[in-house]
Design an enzyme around this catalytic site. Structure first.
Site, short mmCIF file in Angstrom:
data_model
loop_
_atom_site.label_atom_id
_atom_site.label_comp_id
_atom_site.label_asym_id
_atom_site.label_seq_id
_atom_site.Cartn_x
_atom_site.Cartn_y
_atom_site.Cartn_z
N ASP A 100 0.83 -1.20 0.00
CA ASP A 100 0.00 0.00 0.00
C ASP A 100 0.87 1.25 0.00
O ASP A 100 0.56 2.25 -0.65
CB ASP A 100 -0.89 -0.02 1.24
CG ASP A 100 -1.54 -1.38 1.41
OD1 ASP A 100 -1.01 -2.20 2.19
OD2 ASP A 100 -2.55 -1.63 0.74
N HIS A 138 -4.13 -3.51 7.26
CA HIS A 138 -4.02 -3.74 5.81
C HIS A 138 -5.41 -4.16 5.32
O HIS A 138 -5.67 -5.31 5.01
CB HIS A 138 -2.99 -4.82 5.53
CG HIS A 138 -2.87 -5.14 4.07
ND1 HIS A 138 -2.39 -4.25 3.14
CD2 HIS A 138 -3.20 -6.25 3.36
CE1 HIS A 138 -2.43 -4.79 1.94
NE2 HIS A 138 -2.92 -6.01 2.04
#
Lengths: 351, 403
Positions: B231, B259
């Protein structure tokens, strides 16, 4: 007198301080980039595994219009990976845009073999593809672009490419047999129970097909007793001529059987090895196998793309000369050359 | 049988680095060469060779010994990849074998683990690794036995887990993964090398990592992390696209939290290298509306966008980010740069302790440290708290599954 830590720092950073100006990006084209091998190879290229970790690249990816979404997905992933060496990504289904200014072209795209297909049919489907790619290559690629044909029938596709791109020097076109070469090294290493990095100088002769000849008889391996010829270490002609040859030839099928899919990881890796050694040179005393335009060496007919042992220096390959060829190898090499002549004839029927 | 013999004592380790090493000297992903690793003193090859009554260094490699920046051969490191027969595993193992994860001078031995139904496919991957003739790859263990897989490993990348199938409730996914990670925890604790570094990739990554930590109490909690680097890299990529700059010129984004879709991609501390020095991203983008809405949701939902385009989830970028995570952890982050890692919270930034939460970290000497003192505005605070809340709920859910 500089303090110890200052000296340590200088020593540590010296190579970095003395480094050259950052290199200009090299444009690398991968066709068939939305497929399995393409997916594996673009990741490796963008990490510097093909051209070196100091060489920025711009990736051009080509695939068919029907794969546009998948190709765009690959492009998205390349951006997501935030790779320092990757200076740009072009994802397209337009040949002109794909070939524009490229310095390296990896041609994975082609018409795959379907069940029940004859080799003749496979050639028929690929000839028009490679004829068209030849035109784009000649017209749009950078001068001295180096080409590696991966898609099968690799040797004949390379030949069609060469014939229809007459402005491209024949020496700049090659086809992939490094894959089988690496497999051959792996098999010898397993047989000798040494690390594959200690085996070198296998050869793949001929066509990238079932007539290829994996030849370990000129190879050497580094063992406890020093560097010794493979022929001496594996004193078993039968193994070298039969089991070894068969295993290497059938390895692809064995991987498909195990994985349910064909080898992408090792194909992509061999692609990087082929191009890297071509551009950056082979280590001293080591040769590799490349499918190149025959110059008649070893009595192989010229005008074919045939896999030979080569060394590479300053961006050029040269066939290793003077190797002794025994009768067994001679007959196999001739058989492969004959097959290539037949394929050439078939290809011309479709042109 | 695919369940191969233990990693070969019989594989000989060549006496020097690969003959490609002069090229490999540069092969460090664009980072300045870090060939002299502080953690492993160079082995004196000649003396060792004499002691072992082996011939001196392979003359092919002789010329390398003069090169001051080339180390002597390092001891191989053992790297475990679970779920290795899957998509991410397939993308990851060649990267590891090529030195992308630990450096081009670091030989590796790969341990690959998967479940029995994937045994044949796993063996196929092993065959391909052999076929690729990787100089750095000193051995491959392909197994369905967790003990064999974990034995002696220095790095463990846990990609294996139970994926969410259509119609599955969150509780069911959680329940299945909790039992997997509980059992992997015991195997790792009992058999991994001391100071093994663990990266959990399989979702729910943070909670899987937490379970691993809880059931492997003798593994230092600082050694268990989860992947949010993907990410983080996606955030850098989005900024570089928006500003039309090189992604390597963008740094110091932060991924806070879980996450999952509650992750908070934060560019308040991010900068772009320009000819006039480092400039704040927020200033250069000059569009707070975009940064506070579309940018965040693009990064949060990127995974789904990839699935939509490719019909498969991100394997290549996940594998690449896993390599980045481990590499920076082991070899250190560049000066002035921080990265995002899911680590065991110590209460920094008002985040509850006892969760695995993604923070900005720097790494040095094989250890990560949370970057302290970053100013957190109201908007960020809310986002950070929301994701912490979700993690606390996941933790509670995980514990009910255990009981």
């Amino acid at each position: 007198m500089p303090s110890k830590s200052l000296l340590q720092r200088l020593v540590k950073w010296c190579p970095w301080l003395l480094r050259d100006e950052p290199k200009r990006p090299v444009k690398v084209l991968v066709t068939g980039a939305a497929g399995q091998i393409g997916y594996a190879v673009v990741a490796m290229i963008a990490r510097g595994l093909m051209l070196g970790a100091d060489q920025p690249v711009v990736l051009h990816m080509l695939d068919l219009p029907r794969s546009r979404d998948a190709l765009n997905g690959v492009r998205m992933e390349l951006i997501d990976a935030a790779l320092p060496l990757l200076r740009g990504v072009v994802a397209t289904s337009d040949e002109a845009e794909a070939f524009d200014g490229v310095n390296v072209a990896i041609l994975i795209g082609g018409s795959p073999r379907r069940e029940g297909m004859e080799r003749k049919d496979l050639i028929a489907k690929n000839v028009p593809i490679y004829k068209s790619q030849a035109a784009a290559l000649q017209k749009h690629a950078a001068p001295n672009c180096k080409v590696l044909v991966v898609a099968n029938p690799a040797n004949t596709n390379a030949l069609v490419l060469k014939e229809f791109a007459p402005a491209v020097p024949a020496k700049n076109i090659s086809c992939l047999t490094r894959f089988d070469h690496n497999r051959a090294l792996g098999q010898v290493a397993q047989k000798l129970n040494v690390h594959v990095g200690d085996v070198k100088n296998a050869i793949i002769w001929g066509n990238h097909s079932s007539t290829q000849l994996p030849d370990a008889s000129h190879g050497t391996a580094w063992t406890e007793r020093g560097e010794r010829p493979v022929r001496e270490l594996i004193a078993d002609e039968t193994w070298l001529r039969e089991e070894f040859v068969r295993t290497v030839q059938q390895r692809g099928a064995a991987v498909i059987k195990a994985r349910g899919q064909s080898s992408s990881l090792s194909a992509a890796s061999a692609t990087c090895d082929h191009m890297r050694d071509w551009i950056l040179g082979t280590p001293k005393g080591t040769w590799v196998s490349m499918g190149v335009y025959s110059d008649g060496s070893y009595s192989v007919p010229d005008g074919l793309f045939y896999s030979f042992p080569v060394t590479c220096e300053k961006g050029e390959w040269s066939v290793v000369q003077g190797l002794q060829i025994d009768d067994f190898a001679r007959s196999k090499m001739e058989a492969s050359a004959s097959e290539l002549m037949e394929e050439k004839t078939i290809a011309y029927e479709f042109l | 049988t695919f369940s191969e013999r233990k990693v070969r004592d019989s594989w000989s380790i060549p006496e020097a680095t690969d003959s490609r090493a002069p090229v490999a000297a540069g092969l460090n992903n664009g980072h300045p060469s870090r060939l002299v690793s502080p953690s492993s003193p160079p082995t004196v090859v000649v003396a060792a060779a004499a002691a072992a009554s082996k011939p001196l260094v392979n003359p092919r490699f002789q010329n390398l010994l003069e090169a001051p920046s080339v180390t002597m051969a390092k001891e191989p490191m053992r790297v475990l990849v679970t779920g290795a027969a899957g998509q991410i595993g397939y993308a990851l193992v060649p990267m590891i074998a090529r030195g992308v994860m630990l450096g081009a001078d670091q030989p590796v031995i790969l341990h690959m683990l998967d479940i029995p139904p994937a045994a044949e496919a796993l063996n196929g991957v092993k065959m391909e690794l052999v076929d690729a003739a990787f100089p750095l790859l000193k051995g491959v263990v392909a197994t369905t036995d967790a003990v064999e897989a974990c034995t002696g490993v220095n790095v463990a990348v846990m990609v294996g887990g139970f994926p969410r199938k259509e119609g599955m409730e969150r509780k069911d996914v959680m329940s299945k993964n909790v039992s997997i990670y509980k059992s992997q925890a015991s195997a790792l604790e009992a058999h991994a090398a001391p100071n093994c570094k663990v990266l959990v990739v399989a979702n729910p990554a943070n909670t899987n990592a937490l379970i691993l930590k809880e059931f492997a109490p003798s593994i230092p909690e600082k050694n268990i992390t989860c992947l949010t680097r993907l990410d983080h890299n996606r955030a850098l990529g989005q900024i570089s696209e928006r500003l039309n700059v090189e992604v390597s010129d963008v740094k110091n984004a932060v991924i806070w939290g879980n996450h999952s879709s509650t992750q908070y991609p934060d560019v308040n501390h991010a900068t772009v290298k320009t000819p006039n020095g480092d400039k704040a991203v927020r200033e250069l983008v000059a569009n707070d509306e975009w940064l506070n809405t579309e940018f965040i949701s693009t990064v949060q939902q990127r995974g789904a966008a990839i699935i939509k385009a490719r019909k498969f989830s991100s394997a290549m970028s996940a594998a690449s980010s896993a390599c980045d995570h481990i590499r920076d952890w082991v070899l250190g982050t560049p000066e002035g740069t921080f990265v995002s890692m899911g680590v065991y919270s110590d209460g920094s930034y008002g985040v509850p302790a006892g969760l695995i939460y993604s923070f900005p970290v720097t790494c040095s000497g094989g250890e990560w440290t949370i970057v302290q003192g970053l100013p957190i505005d109201e908007f960020s605070r809310k986002k950070m708290d929301a994701t912490a809340q979700e993690l606390s709920e996941e933790k509670a859910l995980a514990y009910t599954c255990l009981n």
